[in-house]
Design a protein around this motif. Structure first.
Motif, PDB file in Angstrom:
ATOM      1  N   UNK A 253      13.655  -3.878   7.878  1.00  0.00           N
ATOM      2  CA  UNK A 253      14.625  -4.957   8.010  1.00  0.00           C
ATOM      3  C   UNK A 253      15.922  -4.674   7.294  1.00  0.00           C
ATOM      4  N   UNK A 254      15.838  -4.099   6.084  1.00  0.00           N
ATOM      5  CA  UNK A 254      17.047  -3.798   5.310  1.00  0.00           C
ATOM      6  C   UNK A 254      17.875  -2.718   6.002  1.00  0.00           C
ATOM      7  N   UNK A 255      17.211  -1.649   6.431  1.00  0.00           N
ATOM      8  CA  UNK A 255      17.927  -0.577   7.111  1.00  0.00           C
ATOM      9  C   UNK A 255      18.581  -1.054   8.388  1.00  0.00           C
ATOM     10  N   UNK A 256      17.864  -1.881   9.145  1.00  0.00           N
ATOM     11  CA  UNK A 256      18.419  -2.404  10.391  1.00  0.00           C
ATOM     12  C   UNK A 256      19.586  -3.347  10.119  1.00  0.00           C
TER      13      UNK A 256
ATOM     14  N   UNK B  69       8.724 -10.347   6.095  1.00  0.00           N
ATOM     15  CA  UNK B  69       8.427  -9.704   4.811  1.00  0.00           C
ATOM     16  C   UNK B  69       8.281 -10.757   3.717  1.00  0.00           C
ATOM     17  N   UNK B  70       9.210 -11.696   3.659  1.00  0.00           N
ATOM     18  CA  UNK B  70       9.178 -12.695   2.606  1.00  0.00           C
ATOM     19  C   UNK B  70       8.075 -13.727   2.820  1.00  0.00           C
ATOM     20  N   UNK B  71       7.832 -14.098   4.063  1.00  0.00           N
ATOM     21  CA  UNK B  71       6.899 -15.180   4.370  1.00  0.00           C
ATOM     22  C   UNK B  71       5.490 -14.692   4.700  1.00  0.00           C
ATOM     23  N   UNK B  72       5.157 -13.471   4.339  1.00  0.00           N
ATOM     24  CA  UNK B  72       3.846 -12.921   4.701  1.00  0.00           C
ATOM     25  C   UNK B  72       2.696 -13.782   4.173  1.00  0.00           C
TER      26      UNK B  72
ATOM     27  N   UNK C  52       0.831  -1.190   0.000  1.00  0.00           N
ATOM     28  CA  UNK C  52       0.000   0.000   0.000  1.00  0.00           C
ATOM     29  C   UNK C  52       0.870   1.246   0.000  1.00  0.00           C
ATOM     30  N   UNK C  53       0.379   2.282  -0.628  1.00  0.00           N
ATOM     31  CA  UNK C  53       1.143   3.511  -0.706  1.00  0.00           C
ATOM     32  C   UNK C  53       1.026   4.327   0.568  1.00  0.00           C
TER      33      UNK C  53
ATOM     34  N   UNK D 166       2.830  -2.786   6.401  1.00  0.00           N
ATOM     35  CA  UNK D 166       2.870  -3.218   5.008  1.00  0.00           C
ATOM     36  C   UNK D 166       4.165  -3.975   4.735  1.00  0.00           C
ATOM     37  N   UNK D 167       4.160  -4.725   3.650  1.00  0.00           N
ATOM     38  CA  UNK D 167       5.370  -5.464   3.289  1.00  0.00           C
ATOM     39  C   UNK D 167       6.507  -4.508   2.936  1.00  0.00           C
ATOM     40  N   UNK D 168       6.197  -3.428   2.264  1.00  0.00           N
ATOM     41  CA  UNK D 168       7.229  -2.454   1.927  1.00  0.00           C
ATOM     42  C   UNK D 168       7.869  -1.869   3.174  1.00  0.00           C
TER      43      UNK D 168
END
Length: 302
Positions: free
Chosen positions: A103-106, A72-75, A9-10, A95-97
């Motif tokens: 997760x990426x930033x952390x 995120x991947x296993x939602x 979602x945006x 949201x997944x985004x």
């Protein structure tokens, strides 16, 4: 709500801080922190206490980042499994985004922090651990092979190695033995849970051992791994970097572990079978925590 939660979602979500905390998988993260701390305690060289704490924080954040990226991947899987369908993403609160960015930033922050606080060898191992869990286990193994938890267990076994290298900048036999203990422990621990949740995994299409090869094969493998784990737990005492209290604890604990695995093997139907699996799963956590606590206490109070 589940369908909405899985859409990208945006708009910003209405997630509370508790939802982002849940993305970190705090129960898994606590085990990572503890085993990494034991690796640091066993290490012969120590960095400054404050830097020790920062290094441990970095390892914890890396573990949490892995959990967020896994969710995120296993939602889609989480949305159809009873024990995971209320997680932040399938529950529609994150949201997944957002989970991916979080997760990426952390992940990047944790690796950089560990490199600056300790050394870049440890930071590289932390980065490898995150990538192994997210890419090798979550994206490749989990949905494609019955050996997913066997191979993927390496990610969960690496924290004491990362902790040791954070303190020393090098590798040795002791952290590799701790890695081996967790690596051998993971399959019987997780398969006991998988027997209890096999319907969930079947519904989600995850090829866990009980789903693909059946509960009887799973019970045999649990017993076989438990028989291998009992002597593996004695290795720190046998190799001389743990004392007699650890040796006695590992010996007794190993016998109990095998006995509970034997009960899982024998009790195959009804409430008795579920109770046996639940007891083994619960004891396996206590077994690992106790062994690592004793080996750390021996070193601290020697």
């Amino acid at each position: 709500m589940t369908d909405i939660g899985l859409q990208t979602r945006s708009r910003l979500s209405l997630a509370a801080p508790a939802d982002y905390w849940a993305l970190l998988k705090p129960r898994v993260m606590s085990l990572v922190i503890f085993t990494a701390l034991v690796g640091m305690i066993l290490a012969p060289h120590r960095i400054h206490p404050i830097l020790d704490a920062v290094a441990l924080l970095a390892i914890a954040l890396g573990a949490g980042a892995s959990g967020a990226l896994n969710q995120w991947w296993d939602a889609d899987i989480d949305a159809v499994m009873s024990r995971t369908r209320n997680r932040p993403i399938p529950g529609g609160r994150v949201t997944r985004d957002e989970a991916f960015a979080f997760g990426t930033g952390l992940s990047v922050f944790s690796v950089l922090l560990l490199g600056l606080a300790a050394n870049w060898f440890a930071a590289g191992l932390l980065a490898f651990t995150i990538l192994f869990y997210v890419v090798v286990y979550s994206m490749i193994l989990k949905r494609r092979t019955v050996e997913n938890i066997v191979i993927g267990g390496a990610a969960g076994a690496l924290p004491p190695v990362v902790g040791w290298t954070a303190a020393t900048g090098s590798l040795d036999v002791a952290p590799l033995v701790l890695f081996t203990i967790i690596f051998v422990w993971t399959p019987p621990h997780f398969w006991a849970l998988a027997l209890l949740k096999s319907d969930d995994y079947a519904r989600a299409g995850v090829p866990m051992l009980p789903v693909v090869m059946g509960p009887d094969v799973t019970r045999r493998r649990i017993l076989a791994y438990s028989l291998a784990l009992a002597p593996t737990g004695l290795l720190p005492w046998f190799l001389g970097f743990a004392g007699p209290i650890y040796g006695a604890t590992a010996a007794v604990g190993g016998i109990v572990f095998v006995a509970l695995a034997a009960m899982v093997f024998v009790r195959r139907e009804g409430p008795a079978a579920r109770l046996a699996c639940g007891r083994l799963f619960g004891f396996s956590i206590l077994w690992l925590a106790t062994l690592f606590a004793v080996i750390a206490a021996e070193r601290l109070f020697a």
